[in-house]
Motif scaffolding. Structure first.
Motif, mmCIF file in Angstrom:
data_model
loop_
_atom_site.group_PDB
_atom_site.id
_atom_site.type_symbol
_atom_site.label_atom_id
_atom_site.label_comp_id
_atom_site.label_asym_id
_atom_site.label_seq_id
_atom_site.Cartn_x
_atom_site.Cartn_y
_atom_site.Cartn_z
ATOM 1 N N PRO A 134 0.841 -1.696 0.423
ATOM 2 C CA PRO A 134 -0.509 0.238 0.123
ATOM 3 C C PRO A 134 0.516 1.484 -0.035
ATOM 4 N N VAL A 135 0.716 2.302 -0.601
ATOM 5 C CA VAL A 135 0.477 3.494 -0.508
ATOM 6 C C VAL A 135 0.101 4.091 -0.461
ATOM 7 N N TRP A 136 -0.976 3.688 -0.049
ATOM 8 C CA TRP A 136 -2.326 5.186 0.606
ATOM 9 C C TRP A 136 -2.900 4.465 1.018
ATOM 10 N N ARG A 137 -3.921 5.236 2.116
ATOM 11 C CA ARG A 137 -5.291 4.082 2.504
ATOM 12 C C ARG A 137 -5.969 4.933 2.625
ATOM 13 N N ARG A 138 -7.565 5.382 2.713
ATOM 14 C CA ARG A 138 -8.901 6.258 2.449
ATOM 15 C C ARG A 138 -8.679 7.110 1.245
ATOM 16 N N PRO A 139 -8.463 6.595 -0.010
ATOM 17 C CA PRO A 139 -9.047 4.349 0.017
ATOM 18 C C PRO A 139 -7.552 4.142 -0.387
ATOM 19 N N ILE A 141 -4.726 2.116 -2.003
ATOM 20 C CA ILE A 141 -4.175 2.068 -2.922
ATOM 21 C C ILE A 141 -2.504 1.613 -3.158
ATOM 22 N N VAL A 142 -2.360 0.790 -3.832
ATOM 23 C CA VAL A 142 -1.327 0.147 -4.212
ATOM 24 C C VAL A 142 -0.198 0.090 -5.105
ATOM 25 N N LEU A 143 0.987 -0.057 -4.850
ATOM 26 C CA LEU A 143 1.552 -0.561 -6.124
ATOM 27 C C LEU A 143 1.245 -1.514 -7.329
ATOM 28 N N ALA A 165 -1.537 -6.024 -12.990
ATOM 29 C CA ALA A 165 -2.673 -5.659 -12.573
ATOM 30 C C ALA A 165 -2.760 -4.221 -13.560
ATOM 31 N N ALA A 166 -3.650 -4.010 -14.575
ATOM 32 C CA ALA A 166 -3.785 -3.254 -15.106
ATOM 33 C C ALA A 166 -3.513 -1.784 -14.920
ATOM 34 N N GLU A 167 -3.414 -1.097 -14.396
ATOM 35 C CA GLU A 167 -3.141 0.318 -13.153
ATOM 36 C C GLU A 167 -1.876 0.110 -13.037
ATOM 37 N N ARG A 168 -0.954 0.806 -12.926
ATOM 38 C CA ARG A 168 0.248 1.513 -12.376
ATOM 39 C C ARG A 168 -0.145 1.061 -10.930
ATOM 40 N N TYR A 169 -1.332 1.545 -10.451
ATOM 41 C CA TYR A 169 -1.559 2.188 -8.467
ATOM 42 C C TYR A 169 -3.509 1.353 -8.271
ATOM 43 N N PRO A 170 -3.268 0.493 -8.474
ATOM 44 C CA PRO A 170 -4.146 -0.072 -8.595
ATOM 45 C C PRO A 170 -5.339 0.391 -6.919
ATOM 46 N N ARG A 171 -6.703 0.675 -6.825
ATOM 47 C CA ARG A 171 -7.403 1.081 -5.759
ATOM 48 C C ARG A 171 -8.550 -0.137 -5.433
ATOM 49 N N PRO A 172 -7.274 -1.281 -5.355
ATOM 50 C CA PRO A 172 -8.606 -2.031 -4.117
ATOM 51 C C PRO A 172 -8.943 -1.979 -2.649
ATOM 52 N N SER A 173 -10.366 -2.441 -2.893
ATOM 53 C CA SER A 173 -10.757 -2.590 -1.315
ATOM 54 C C SER A 173 -10.228 -3.433 -0.325
ATOM 55 N N LEU A 174 -10.283 -2.914 0.505
ATOM 56 C CA LEU A 174 -9.299 -3.379 2.010
ATOM 57 C C LEU A 174 -9.702 -5.179 2.230
ATOM 58 N N ASP A 175 -10.978 -5.560 2.233
ATOM 59 C CA ASP A 175 -11.791 -6.499 1.327
ATOM 60 C C ASP A 175 -10.284 -7.387 1.172
ATOM 61 N N GLU A 176 -10.634 -6.674 -0.412
ATOM 62 C CA GLU A 176 -9.921 -7.099 -1.729
ATOM 63 C C GLU A 176 -8.335 -7.848 -1.215
ATOM 64 N N LEU A 177 -7.867 -6.624 -0.661
ATOM 65 C CA LEU A 177 -6.377 -7.144 0.162
ATOM 66 C C LEU A 177 -6.187 -8.182 0.930
ATOM 67 N N GLY A 199 -1.970 0.990 10.052
ATOM 68 C CA GLY A 199 -1.700 0.800 8.908
ATOM 69 C C GLY A 199 -1.883 -1.631 9.046
ATOM 70 N N PRO A 200 -0.312 -1.148 10.277
ATOM 71 C CA PRO A 200 -0.623 -3.048 10.220
ATOM 72 C C PRO A 200 -1.956 -3.684 11.039
ATOM 73 N N GLU A 201 -3.028 -2.315 11.949
ATOM 74 C CA GLU A 201 -3.851 -2.792 12.360
ATOM 75 C C GLU A 201 -4.764 -3.165 11.326
ATOM 76 N N ALA A 202 -4.678 -3.379 9.879
ATOM 77 C CA ALA A 202 -6.255 -3.201 8.553
ATOM 78 C C ALA A 202 -5.642 -4.630 8.602
ATOM 79 N N PHE A 203 -4.487 -5.546 8.545
ATOM 80 C CA PHE A 203 -3.741 -7.216 8.270
ATOM 81 C C PHE A 203 -3.855 -7.845 8.726
#
Length: 237
Positions: A134-139, A141-143, A165-177, A199-203
């Motif tokens: 992840p490089v961002w949260r809310r929403p 965004i991942v590498l 991924a098709a995007e260089r910086y996808p925006r998946p949901s937390l459930d998807e992650l 951050g870590p508490e989300a995983f």
């Protein structure tokens, strides 16, 4: 030569090599400390009038970091741009060498030679771990794929779950992650400042590694220390 840099990593590279030529930098240019150059606003929203008032011979920009509209406005005002866009470590090292030569450096600086040596000496990984970066949260965004930071992590033995991924910086949901079954979550301290408490508490149940965003994403003097520092941080969860 009067240089304005709108890219923090390039600011550090020029300051370490041709400090007397650097007349303007962004508010996000934090390295080296104590820069005396004029601040011209952010990387995404620079004050173009302030840039032009500095009468630069060249403005350093990056395809990913800076807006095309700002680059076009500077070109329209007659300003020469030096554009960078490395997507691998090798591209970054070579682009830095070409840029510094174009800016008037008489020889390759010691820090760049040290960076080349550090990455050349890095052994080929014998194991690999599936990682989400992840490089961002809310929403969130991942590498994704085709990125400089992704190549850095690949050389250090990580397999980016979103590398294809098709995007260089996808925006998946937390459930998807969480459903990716990653073996490691890599949390840099920039652009989003992930911390032990953010951050870590989300995983839950997945190891998390807090790493230096500067060493993961900047291409400049930090490249000399990046292999050793990031390797240590990626094994500390």
């Amino acid at each position: 030569m009067r240089i304005v840099s709108l890219v923090p990593s390039l600011t550090e590279a020029v300051a370490a090599t041709l400090p007397e030529a650097l007349v303007g930098v962004t508010d996000w240019c934090t390295h080296p400390a104590g820069l005396a150059a004029t601040r011209v606003g952010g990387s995404k929203y620079p004050d173009l009038d302030r840039v032009l008032a500095l009468r630069p011979d060249v403005v350093l920009v990056n395809v990913e970091e800076n807006r095309e509209s700002d680059a076009e406005a500077l070109r329209a005002a007659g300003v020469e741009l030096y554009v960078t866009y490395p997507r691998t470590v090798d591209e970054a090292l070579d682009e830095l060498g070409r840029m510094l030569t174009a800016l008037g450096a008489p020889a390759e600086p010691g820090w760049l030679a040290a960076a080349r040596a550090a990455w050349a000496a890095l052994p080929t990984p014998t194991t690999s771990r599936r990682a989400v970066v992840p490089v961002w949260r809310r929403p969130w965004i991942v590498l994704g794929g085709n990125t400089f930071a992704g190549d850095v992590l690949r050389r250090l033995g990580l397999v980016n779950v979103y590398a294809d991924a098709a995007e260089r910086y996808p925006r998946p949901s937390l459930d998807e992650l969480r459903a990716q079954d990653a073996e490691l979550i890599v949390l840099p301290d920039e652009p989003y400042a992930f911390t032990r408490d953010d951050g870590p508490e989300a995983f839950p149940g997945t190891p998390c590694a807090l790493v230096s965003g500067r060493h993961l994403t900047w291409y400049g003097p930090s490249l000399a220390d990046a292999p050793t520092l990031l390797s240590a941080q990626l094994t500390t969860t």
